[in-house]
Design an enzyme around this catalytic site. Structure first.
Site, PDB file in Angstrom:
ATOM      1  N   THR A 238       9.196  -1.703   0.429  1.00 32.13           N
ATOM      2  CA  THR A 238       8.723  -2.592   1.488  1.00 32.13           C
ATOM      3  C   THR A 238       7.289  -3.020   1.212  1.00 32.13           C
ATOM      4  O   THR A 238       6.443  -2.208   0.860  1.00 32.13           O
ATOM      5  CB  THR A 238       8.791  -1.873   2.842  1.00 32.13           C
ATOM      6  N   CYS A 326     -11.696   9.376 -11.260  1.00 35.86           N
ATOM      7  CA  CYS A 326     -10.452  10.082 -11.562  1.00 35.86           C
ATOM      8  C   CYS A 326     -10.679  11.369 -12.344  1.00 35.86           C
ATOM      9  O   CYS A 326      -9.776  12.167 -12.513  1.00 35.86           O
ATOM     10  CB  CYS A 326      -9.506   9.166 -12.340  1.00 35.86           C
TER      11      CYS A 326
END
Length: 394
Positions: A238, A326
Site C-alpha cells: 500500500t 548507519c
C-alpha cells in the site's frame, strides 16, 4: 550559545513546516487507498500521480520511470539484486567502489555469497573513482556498474556523467546511489546516462520512510517486493501516501532554492574549513576541495578519538557525526577514510559536519570555537600527542 546546533544533515534533516502542512490532510481527510476504485480514493490517486511527476522532474525522468520505495536502502537493494536476477543469462559481474554506502556494499557482499563476482574499485586520495581503473575492470560478463553520485561521509562528487557514458558504450547498466545528492545538486538522468537511481525523502527536509527508484524505460529488472500490483506491478505494498506527498513537496522546495542554497552553504562550509585549518594544528580535510557537496565538512584531528570529541560537542548542544549514521555503533574507523588512504590512528579522529541553509555564520563560529577547546583538552590527555610534542621540540 544554549540552543541546539544541528550539523548532521547528512544523517537526516528536519521536516519543513510546509511539508508537514502538505502531508497532514492525507492522515485524517484524504486517507483513501489510491489503489481503490471508488471516488473517495480517486483524488488521492491523482495526487500521488502529481507527486510522481514532481519527483521525475527533479532528475529529468519520465513519470512512468519513477517507483516509490521505503527509502534509499531499499532502492539500492532493489537495483543490485533485481539486476543480477534479470540479467543472469548475460553475466554475473558487478563493478562498484570501496567507498559506497553500506546499503550497496553489504548487498554486494550478500550477492558474492550467491556466486556473483564483484569488483570494488579503489579511489584516489580525494575519494574519486579513477576512470581508467573502471575501464580496466569491465569484463564480458559485467552487467552493472553502481557508483554513488556523492559520498555521504566526505562529500566528494563522483564523475557520474563520464561513468555513465562508459557504461552505455559497453552495453552495461549504470546505477547511482544519489541519496546524498538528490535535491542538493543538479542531476539529469539522460545527460548523465543513468539507468537506475536511488533517492530518499528525509535527506531533503522531507519525511523518513519514503524513497524512490528511477528505472529507465527498457531496463528489465523485476519486482523486489511481491504481493500486490502497485507501482505498475514492480513494488507491492500500500502506498505511503503522506510520505509520497511530503517527499514531492520537499523536492519542489529543494529545486526552487537549489542555486541559492548551494551558494550559501558553500560559503558557510568554506568558512568552517578555513577556520579549522588556520586555527587548529595537525588536521586533515577529507574529500575533494572543489568536487564536493556544498554542505559537507569532513576533517580528521590527529591524536584524538572521534567518539570523545562527539560527546563533548554534544554537551555543548552541537550535533555532528564521525561518519555514516548507519555505522554509528561501530568502533571501527570509517571504511571511506581507510579507502582514501588514511591510517587507522588518524581515521579514528574524524568529524563530519553537514550544514543546512539555516546554519548561520554565528553558529559556525561557535562550533569552531568549541572545537578548538575540545581538541586542546583531548590532546592534553593524549600520551601520543605528548610524545609527538616532545619529539618536535628536540
Amino acid at each position: 550559545m544554549s540552543k541546539l546546533i544541528y550539523m548532521d544533515n547528512a544523517a537526516t534533516t528536519k521536516v519543513l513546516p510546509e511539508v508537514v502542512d502538505t502531508m497532514l490532510p492525507y492522515f485524517t481527510e484524504k486517507y483513501g487507498n489510491p489503489s481503490a476504485i471508488y471516488t473517495f480514493a480517486e483524488q488521492v490517486s491523482k495526487d500521488v500521480a502529481t507527486a510522481r511527476e514532481t519527483l521525475a522532474g527533479v532528475i529529468g525522468a519520465k513519470v512512468e520511470e519513477i517507483y516509490f520505495t521505503g527509502g534509499g536502502s531499499e532502492s539500492d537493494n532493489w537495483a543490485l539484486k533485481a539486476t543480477v536476477e534479470a540479467y543472469k543469462n548475460k553475466g554475473n559481474h558487478i563493478i562498484t567502489s570501496k567507498i559506497e554506502h553500506h546499503a550497496i556494499l553489504h548487498t554486494c557482499a550478500w550477492l558474492e555469497k550467491q556466486g556473483v563476482e564483484v569488483t570494488y574499485l579503489d579511489v584516489d586520495e580525494n575519494g574519486l573513482v579513477k576512470i581508467e581503473d573502471l575501464k580496466k575492470a569491465i569484463k564480458p560478463t559485467t552487467i552493472l556498474i553502481s557508483i554513488m553520485t556523492a559520498n555521504n561521509e566526505i562529500g566528494t562528487i563522483e564523475p557520474i556523467k563520464e561513468i555513465g557514458a562508459i557504461a552505455k558504450e559497453n552495453g552495461i547498466l549504470f546505477h547511482t546511489d544519489a541519496v546524498q545528492a538528490f535535491g542538493h545538486i543538479p542531476i539529469n538522468v539522460d545527460e548523465m546516462n543513468i539507468d537506475m537511481l536511488s533517492a530518499s525523502g528525509h535527506k531533503i527536509n522531507g519525511p523518513k520512510g519514503i524513497g524512490l527508484m528511477y528505472i529507465r524505460k527498457g531496463v528489465k529488472i523485476k519486482s523486489f517486493i511481491h504481493g500486490g500490483a502497485q507501482e505498475r506491478n514492480r513494488r507491492a505494498g500500500t502506498h505511503n501516501v503522506p510520505g509520497i506527498i511530503g517527499f514531492a513537496k520537499a523536492a519542489e522546495i529543494a529545486v526552487a532554492k537549489m542555486d541559492e542554497r548551494i551558494a550559501y552553504e558553500t560559503k558557510i562550509r568554506d568558512h568552517i574549513i578555513k577556520r579549522i585549518e588556520d586555527e587548529i594544528p595537525y588536521v586533515k580535510i577529507n574529500g575533494d576541495r572543489v568536487k564536493r557537496l556544498p554542505n559537507n565538512v569532513n576533517v580528521c584531528f590527529r591524536f584524538i578519538e572521534g567518539e570523545s570529541m562527539l560527546i563533548l560537542l554534544a554537551q555543548q548542544g552541537i550535533c555532528g557525526s564521525s561518519g555514516s549514521a548507519c555505522t554509528s555503533g561501530s568502533l571501527d574507523p570509517s571504511h571511506v577514510l581507510l579507502a582514501i588512504g588514511l591510517p587507522h590512528e588518524i581515521a579514528h579522529g574524524s568529524l563530519r559536519l553537514s550544514i543546512s541553509d539555516e546554519t548561520t555564520k554565528e553558529e559556525a563560529d561557535f562550533v569552531v570555537d568549541e572545537l578548538k577547546k575540545i581538541i586542546e583538552r583531548l590532546r592534553s590527555m593524549s600520551p601520543l600527542y605528548e610524545d609527538f610534542v616532545k619529539k618536535q621540540n628536540k
